[in-house]
Design a protein around this motif. Structure first.
Motif, PDB file in Angstrom:
ATOM      1  N   SER A 155       8.248  10.684   2.648  1.00  0.00           N
ATOM      2  CA  SER A 155       8.204  12.197   3.154  1.00  0.00           C
ATOM      3  C   SER A 155      10.124  11.801   3.030  1.00  0.00           C
ATOM      4  N   GLY A 156      10.365  13.155   3.450  1.00  0.00           N
ATOM      5  CA  GLY A 156      11.187  13.260   3.293  1.00  0.00           C
ATOM      6  C   GLY A 156      11.202  14.680   4.333  1.00  0.00           C
ATOM      7  N   THR A 157      12.875  15.773   4.804  1.00  0.00           N
ATOM      8  CA  THR A 157      12.534  16.810   5.127  1.00  0.00           C
ATOM      9  C   THR A 157      13.415  17.591   4.788  1.00  0.00           C
ATOM     10  N   THR A 204      11.572  21.918   6.017  1.00  0.00           N
ATOM     11  CA  THR A 204      10.475  21.402   5.529  1.00  0.00           C
ATOM     12  C   THR A 204       9.331  19.931   4.701  1.00  0.00           C
ATOM     13  N   VAL A 205       9.028  19.653   5.482  1.00  0.00           N
ATOM     14  CA  VAL A 205       8.439  18.027   5.089  1.00  0.00           C
ATOM     15  C   VAL A 205       7.874  18.253   3.706  1.00  0.00           C
ATOM     16  N   VAL A 206       8.633  17.458   2.942  1.00  0.00           N
ATOM     17  CA  VAL A 206       8.182  16.700   1.548  1.00  0.00           C
ATOM     18  C   VAL A 206       7.521  15.827   0.582  1.00  0.00           C
ATOM     19  N   HIS A 207       6.880  15.499   0.652  1.00  0.00           N
ATOM     20  CA  HIS A 207       6.173  14.068   0.676  1.00  0.00           C
ATOM     21  C   HIS A 207       6.303  13.667  -1.109  1.00  0.00           C
ATOM     22  N   PHE A 208       6.296  12.733  -1.112  1.00  0.00           N
ATOM     23  CA  PHE A 208       7.258  12.081  -1.886  1.00  0.00           C
ATOM     24  C   PHE A 208       5.821  11.396  -3.310  1.00  0.00           C
ATOM     25  N   TRP A 264       5.569  17.421 -10.441  1.00  0.00           N
ATOM     26  CA  TRP A 264       4.941  16.525 -10.920  1.00  0.00           C
ATOM     27  C   TRP A 264       4.499  15.816  -9.819  1.00  0.00           C
ATOM     28  N   PHE A 265       5.813  15.234  -9.025  1.00  0.00           N
ATOM     29  CA  PHE A 265       6.460  14.075  -8.468  1.00  0.00           C
ATOM     30  C   PHE A 265       5.726  14.099  -7.098  1.00  0.00           C
ATOM     31  N   ILE A 266       5.807  15.663  -6.357  1.00  0.00           N
ATOM     32  CA  ILE A 266       5.537  16.582  -5.931  1.00  0.00           C
ATOM     33  C   ILE A 266       4.111  16.405  -5.107  1.00  0.00           C
ATOM     34  N   ASP A 267       3.706  15.433  -3.978  1.00  0.00           N
ATOM     35  CA  ASP A 267       2.721  15.915  -3.819  1.00  0.00           C
ATOM     36  C   ASP A 267       2.283  16.649  -3.016  1.00  0.00           C
ATOM     37  N   ARG A 268       3.121  16.938  -1.811  1.00  0.00           N
ATOM     38  CA  ARG A 268       2.857  18.011  -0.686  1.00  0.00           C
ATOM     39  C   ARG A 268       4.068  18.287  -0.154  1.00  0.00           C
TER      40      ARG A 268
END
Ligand SMILES: Nc1nc2c(ncn2[C@@H]2O[C@H](COP(=O)(O)OP(=O)(O)OP(=O)(O)O)[C@@H](O)[C@H]2O)c(=O)[nH]1
Length: 214
Positions: A109-111, A136-140, A172-176
Motif C-alpha cells: 500500500s501507498g498513500t 488516501t491509503v491505496v492498497h494495490f 482492476w488492480f486497486i483492492d481498496r
C-alpha cells in the motif's frame, strides 16, 4: 455568479467537477513543478510539497485570467503524488519506470497525496486563500505479468501520478482505499468544499443547473 477556475490540465479533475455539478473555467498553469519543488529544499515534507505545488499552480493562473472571470472567481490548483517507501512519485512518463513501480508496489500500500489551494478573487484581486492536502491509503493488487504488460501497453499508467488510476483500467488492480476517492482521481470534493467555506464560498452557489452525471 462566482466562477470556479480549474488551474489544471488534468482531464480527470475536470470530469470530477463536471459530474459534481460544476462546469469549471479551465486555465492551465504551465508551472514548472520540478523548479517549484527545488525551491522547497530537501527537508520539505511530502504534504508541504504537494500543497505548495498546488498553490504555485493557482497563483500562476490568477494574473492570466480575463477581466470578466476575475471579477468574481475562486481559482483551484491541485497536485497529486504517490508517497511510497518515503518517496514522492509523480507520473512515471515511461513504461519502464511504470513497470518498475508496479513491481515494487504490487501487493503493498501507498498513500496518494493531493495538495489543494483555493484562491478567492474579487474585482481582479486575491482576497482570500486556503490550502490543504488530502491523504488516501491505496492498497494495490498484484497484476499478472500479462495483465501488467497489457496495462502498460494501454499507455494509461504513464500519464498519472503513481502509475495507476482508480476510475480507469487501473481500477482492476486497486483492492481498496482508505479515504476520499475523488482526491485520488485528482481533486478531493469534500476538502474543496471546506476550503471554499474558508474563503466564504458555499459549494451550492457554484453548482450549474445540470450536473453531468454521465
Ligand atoms: N483518472 C485518474 N487520474 C489520476 C488518478 N490518480 C492520479 N491521476 C492524475 O494524475 C495527474 C497527476 O499529475 P498532476 O501534476 O497533479 O496534474 P497534471 O495532470 O500534470 O495537471 P496540472 O494540474 O496542470 O499540473 C492528474 O492529472 C491526476 O488527475 C486516478 O486515480 N484517476
Amino acid at each position: 455568479m462566482t466562477r470556479l477556475v480549474l488551474a489544471s490540465a488534468s482531464p480527470a479533475r475536470r470530469t470530477v467537477l463536471r459530474k459534481a455539478g460544476i462546469e469549471p473555467y479551465v486555465h492551465v498553469s504551465g508551472v514548472d513543478e520540478d523548479a517549484v519543488q527545488a525551491t522547497l529544499g530537501p527537508r520539505a515534507t511530502p504534504h508541504h510539497v504537494v500543497t505548495e505545488l498546488a498553490r504555485a499552480k493557482a497563483a500562476a493562473v490568477v494574473p492570466a485570467l480575463p477581466a470578466d472571470i476575475v471579477a468574481d472567481a475562486v481559482v483551484i490548483g491541485c497536485d497529486s503524488m504517490l508517497l511510497l517507501d518515503g518517496e514522492l512519485q509523480g507520473k512515471p512518463h515511461t513504461a519502464d519506470v511504470a513497470r518498475a513501480r508496479w513491481r515494487s508496489m504490487a501487493g503493498r500500500s501507498g498513500t496518494l497525496l493531493t495538495g489543494h489551494c483555493v484562491i478567492r478573487v474579487h474585482d481582479g484581486r486575491p482576497v482570500g486563500e486556503s490550502s490543504a492536502d488530502s491523504a488516501t491509503v491505496v492498497h494495490f493488487g498484484t497484476p499478472s505479468g500479462d495483465d501488467l504488460e497489457a496495462y502498460l501497453d494501454s499507455g494509461e499508467p504513464m500519464q498519472v501520478a503513481g502509475a495507476f488510476t482508480l476510475d480507469g483500467l487501473g481500477g482492476w488492480f486497486i483492492d481498496r482505499i482508505e479515504g476520499d476517492p475523488s482526491s485520488v482521481i485528482g481533486i478531493g470534493l469534500p476538502l474543496v468544499r471546506r476550503l471554499l467555506g474558508d474563503v466564504g464560498v458555499g459549494i451550492a452557489e457554484l453548482w450549474t443547473a445540470s450536473p453531468d452525471p454521465a
